[in-house]
Design an enzyme around this catalytic site. Sequence first.
Site, PDB file in Angstrom:
ATOM      1  N   GLU A  90       2.762 -22.447 -56.130  1.00 10.09           N
ATOM      2  CA  GLU A  90       3.703 -23.190 -55.283  1.00 10.09           C
ATOM      3  C   GLU A  90       3.114 -24.569 -54.986  1.00 10.09           C
ATOM      4  OE1 GLU A  90       4.142 -20.850 -51.676  1.00 10.09           O
ATOM      5  OE2 GLU A  90       2.051 -21.146 -51.102  1.00 10.09           O
ATOM      6  N   ASP A 119       1.861 -28.057 -44.706  1.00  3.78           N
ATOM      7  CA  ASP A 119       2.539 -28.545 -45.919  1.00  3.78           C
ATOM      8  C   ASP A 119       2.844 -30.052 -45.851  1.00  3.78           C
ATOM      9  OD1 ASP A 119       2.713 -25.744 -46.467  1.00  3.78           O
ATOM     10  OD2 ASP A 119       4.663 -25.638 -45.459  1.00  3.78           O
TER      11      ASP A 119
HETATM   12  O1  FUB Z   1       5.121 -23.224 -45.124  1.00  5.45           O
HETATM   13  C1  FUB Z   1       5.808 -22.210 -45.803  1.00  5.45           C
HETATM   14  C2  FUB Z   1       5.332 -22.049 -47.186  1.00  5.45           C
HETATM   15  O2  FUB Z   1       3.946 -21.719 -47.190  1.00  5.45           O
HETATM   16  C3  FUB Z   1       5.419 -23.277 -48.039  1.00  5.45           C
HETATM   17  O3  FUB Z   1       6.698 -23.588 -48.477  1.00  5.45           O
HETATM   18  C4  FUB Z   1       4.443 -22.920 -49.086  1.00  5.45           C
HETATM   19  O4  FUB Z   1       4.069 -23.951 -49.917  1.00  5.45           O
HETATM   20  C5  FUB Z   1       3.309 -22.372 -48.267  1.00  5.45           C
HETATM   21  O5  FUB Z   1       2.486 -23.379 -47.756  1.00  5.45           O
END
Ligand code: FUB
Length: 343
Positions: free
Chosen positions: A242, A32
């Site tokens: 997301e 991320d």
């Molecule tokens: O790394 C945890 C979660 O997985 C992140 O917050 C999301 O965007 C996904 O990548």
Amino acid sequence: SGGAKQEAEKEADGAFKGAISKPLVTDIYTADPSAHVFNGKIYIYPSHDIDAGTPENDNGDHFDMKDYHILSMDSIGGAVTDHGVALDIKDIPWAGRQLWAPDAAFKDGTYFLYFPVKDKQDVFRIGVATSKSPTGPFKPEPKPIEGSYSIDPAVFTDTDGNSYMYFGGIWGGQLQRWKDGKYDANGSKTDLEDDKLPSLNAKIAKLSPNMKEFAEAPKDVVVVDKDGKPMLTGDHDRRFFEAAWVHKYNGKYYFSYSTGDTHFLAYGIGDSPYGPFTYQGAFMKPVVGWTTHHSIVEQNGKWLLFYHDTEVSGGKTHLRNVKVTELKHDANGKIEMIDPYSK
Ligand code: FUB
């Protein structure tokens, strides 16, 4: 089955052989990556993946991270420095578990680290921590940002100096549990559970001048198709899941995000930080691993895409590594498609 697992591993190995870029660090797992250029240098604010031994489930409980490390490099291809622990979950008074994807910003001599973590009631909130250095250590505020919820904060500072936080993620990110404005612990585990309804949207809130509070109630970041119609819940290839990010190019606002269960990075273009954003397409094909999460930043006239895959762990979804590659806007401002394994 064991056979299917072996097949998947073989396929992952094959893909990694064609990888267009190398992991930036290999001695810790990182994911991320939110990248920023501060004082001409690249700073990366990633999640710090660990093998916590938490069993895998659809809520993403296996992403059980406990601290952040910040990475820096002068420019692409240069040496990468890991600056050690910048913030530890044990120092966040309200935190329960799972430090997910962070972001950072700078204003008036202070660096701000924004982070999602579940509170002691197991509800994701977004916190902020400050430091005089871009690499920390960061000191968290005693409480989460009032009115914040869900995951994946991304702070965009416009050319006029105003900053906005984009945030939200469905499924394990809990956005669907806030559909009526307050948290519903018994709400859906996935989305609105009706394919014909407009999909859930990321949220945007302007930040107060002190960068530590919302200056307004969060609003929806609407992605529309070419006819101006909002994406539908059932449109898994195109709708927001997301990993929101915004960059500005030639006076236009580019809102990019992950489509989650279909594993694309996609984007829309708009005339205001609030959108609406007209869907343009995917710009990155799926990486090996379930999640895909990125950032886009300019350094010395070059646009860079920071992203992650699972090369170092040989394909383990919760053990990721950050990478970078060049991103190109074509003559019409469209982002050219990136295939992470096209070599
Ligand atoms: O790394 C945890 C979660 O997985 C992140 O917050 C999301 O965007 C996904 O990548």
